[in-house]
Design a protein around this motif. Structure first.
Motif, short mmCIF file in Angstrom:
data_model
loop_
_atom_site.label_atom_id
_atom_site.label_comp_id
_atom_site.label_asym_id
_atom_site.label_seq_id
_atom_site.Cartn_x
_atom_site.Cartn_y
_atom_site.Cartn_z
N THR A 41 0.88 -1.26 0.25
CA THR A 41 -0.01 0.02 -0.05
C THR A 41 1.04 1.23 -0.10
O THR A 41 0.52 2.25 -0.71
CB THR A 41 -0.98 0.02 1.34
N GLY A 42 1.86 1.27 0.61
CA GLY A 42 2.68 2.37 0.82
C GLY A 42 3.48 2.70 -0.58
O GLY A 42 3.56 3.76 -0.95
N GLN A 43 4.09 1.67 -1.16
CA GLN A 43 4.49 1.65 -2.82
C GLN A 43 3.52 2.27 -3.59
O GLN A 43 3.81 3.25 -4.48
CB GLN A 43 5.22 0.50 -3.06
N ILE A 44 2.28 1.81 -3.54
CA ILE A 44 1.36 2.31 -4.66
C ILE A 44 0.96 3.99 -3.99
O ILE A 44 0.77 4.67 -5.24
CB ILE A 44 -0.05 1.52 -4.34
N LEU A 61 10.04 12.65 6.48
CA LEU A 61 10.68 11.65 6.76
C LEU A 61 12.23 11.47 6.67
O LEU A 61 13.02 10.36 7.02
CB LEU A 61 10.17 10.38 5.75
N GLY A 62 12.87 12.44 6.25
CA GLY A 62 14.42 12.57 6.39
C GLY A 62 15.06 12.16 5.43
O GLY A 62 16.13 11.67 5.64
N GLY A 63 14.32 12.05 4.28
CA GLY A 63 15.08 11.33 3.11
C GLY A 63 14.06 11.27 1.83
O GLY A 63 13.11 11.96 1.60
N VAL A 64 14.12 9.98 1.27
CA VAL A 64 13.37 9.98 0.11
C VAL A 64 12.18 9.51 0.90
O VAL A 64 11.98 9.10 1.80
CB VAL A 64 14.01 8.67 -0.47
N PRO A 65 10.75 9.76 0.07
CA PRO A 65 9.50 9.53 0.80
C PRO A 65 9.06 8.08 0.45
O PRO A 65 8.43 7.30 -0.19
CB PRO A 65 8.76 10.11 -0.25
N ASP A 66 9.81 7.22 1.45
CA ASP A 66 9.71 5.71 1.49
C ASP A 66 8.34 5.49 2.24
O ASP A 66 8.44 5.02 3.50
CB ASP A 66 10.93 5.13 2.31
N LEU A 67 7.34 5.32 1.88
CA LEU A 67 5.98 5.27 2.31
C LEU A 67 5.84 3.59 2.71
O LEU A 67 4.97 3.30 3.47
CB LEU A 67 4.74 5.61 1.32
N ALA A 68 6.54 2.91 2.07
CA ALA A 68 6.48 1.65 2.34
C ALA A 68 6.75 1.19 3.75
O ALA A 68 6.56 0.39 4.29
CB ALA A 68 7.38 0.53 1.32
N THR A 69 8.18 1.89 3.95
CA THR A 69 8.47 1.61 5.51
C THR A 69 7.71 2.32 6.53
O THR A 69 7.43 1.78 7.40
CB THR A 69 10.13 2.10 5.55
#
Length: 295
Positions: A41-44, A61-69
């Motif tokens: 869901t985060g990657q989507i 998030l302090g970097g890339v928008p890593d919504l999967a994490t």
């Protein structure tokens, strides 16, 4: 469309995978989508952010928008969050009865729908501290994803399916099957990138439809799915019978699983699409105006 997807899945899914789900050992701590589902869901969602929202997410998030994490954070930090916010274990779902039209109770504001409102207000407020906004962001990603799992929006006096156990193994239950094992079965051994790409390809024409409306409407929709597709497809289930009437299953029948997998796919895409639209609303309000202006 759903019928065509179901037919394709029936051809692809090996009997061994179906049997693996029927007898799989599911962790007793499994709650909400499992790790695979939440990361999908985060990657989507990340693919559907506006440019402005993507920059804001990366900054928080302090970097890339890593919504999967970010999507798994509330589960990973569950004990710490429970100490900080004693009601937070209830923030992953809304207990809405599948066999009643009565309004559901959200005691002391401790349910997903109410906490999404709180988190959205914090995230959208630039005067709030970065720490608080980052926490709110992670909560939105997780909670909006959670309520797309039908058993996080429906209940039959059985703790959202947790009390519907398969045989004598306490960790084999309906809720855990929908959280984790159905997703793993649908992945068929592929990595998450391949799986997400397939989900996006199948759901790309319905993204705008999935993003319409609000949390309350989404909950009603997912509650109906719980009644019709999660409970309603079980042998012997009726709204007139207590859940114990379906509590003698030794596993999920293969036809049930085949019919459930297209629902799992649809709900994962919905979750990603709806996470994205909520973040866009909070972090790029102009995106809502642009969307409304489209013919």
């Amino acid at each position: 469309m759903m019928h065509e997807i179901a037919e394709r899945l029936e051809v692809k899914i090996a009997t061994g995978l179906l049997m693996a789900l029927i007898g799989a050992a599911i962790s007793p701590a499994a709650l909400a989508w499992g790790r695979e589902g939440h990361r999908a869901t985060g990657q989507i969602a990340e693919q559907l952010l506006t440019p402005r929202a993507k920059v804001a997410v990366a900054d928080l998030l302090g970097g890339v928008p890593d919504l999967a994490t970010a999507a798994t954070w509330m589960d990973e930090e569950r004990p710490a969050l429970a100490r900080k916010y004693p009601g937070s274990p209830q923030w992953h779902y809304d207990d809405i009865e599948v066999c009643s039209n009565e309004p559901h109770e959200c005691k002391d504001g401790n349910c997903a729908s109410e906490r999404i409102k709180v988190s959205m207000a914090i995230l959208a407020d630039a005067s709030q501290s970065k720490e608080d906004r980052t926490e709110a962001l992670k909560m939105i990603v997780h909670m909006v994803g959670d309520i797309q799992q039908p058993l996080h929006a429906s209940d039959n006096h059985d703790k959202g399916g947790n009390s519907v156990k398969f045989g004598e193994k306490n960790w084999d239950n309906l809720h855990s099957a929908w959280d984790t094992q159905l997703v793993r079965t649908d992945m068929r051994g592929r990595n998450e990138g391949e799986y997400v790409a397939e989900l996006m390809e199948q759901g790309k024409d319905r993204i705008a439809l999935y993003q319409a409306n609000d949390v309350a409407t989404w909950l009603k929709e997912n509650n109906a799915l719980g009644r019709e597709r999660v409970y309603g497809a079980l042998p012997h289930f009726t709204c007139e019978a207590p859940y114990t009437m379906i509590n003698n299953l030794t596993g999920l029948p293969a036809p049930y699983i085949q019919q459930a997998l297209p629902v799992i796919r649809m709900q994962l895409v919905k979750a990603g699409a709806r996470i994205a639209v909520m973040l866009n609303r909070a972090l790029d309000p102009a995106s809502e105006q642009k969307s409304a202006a489209k013919p």
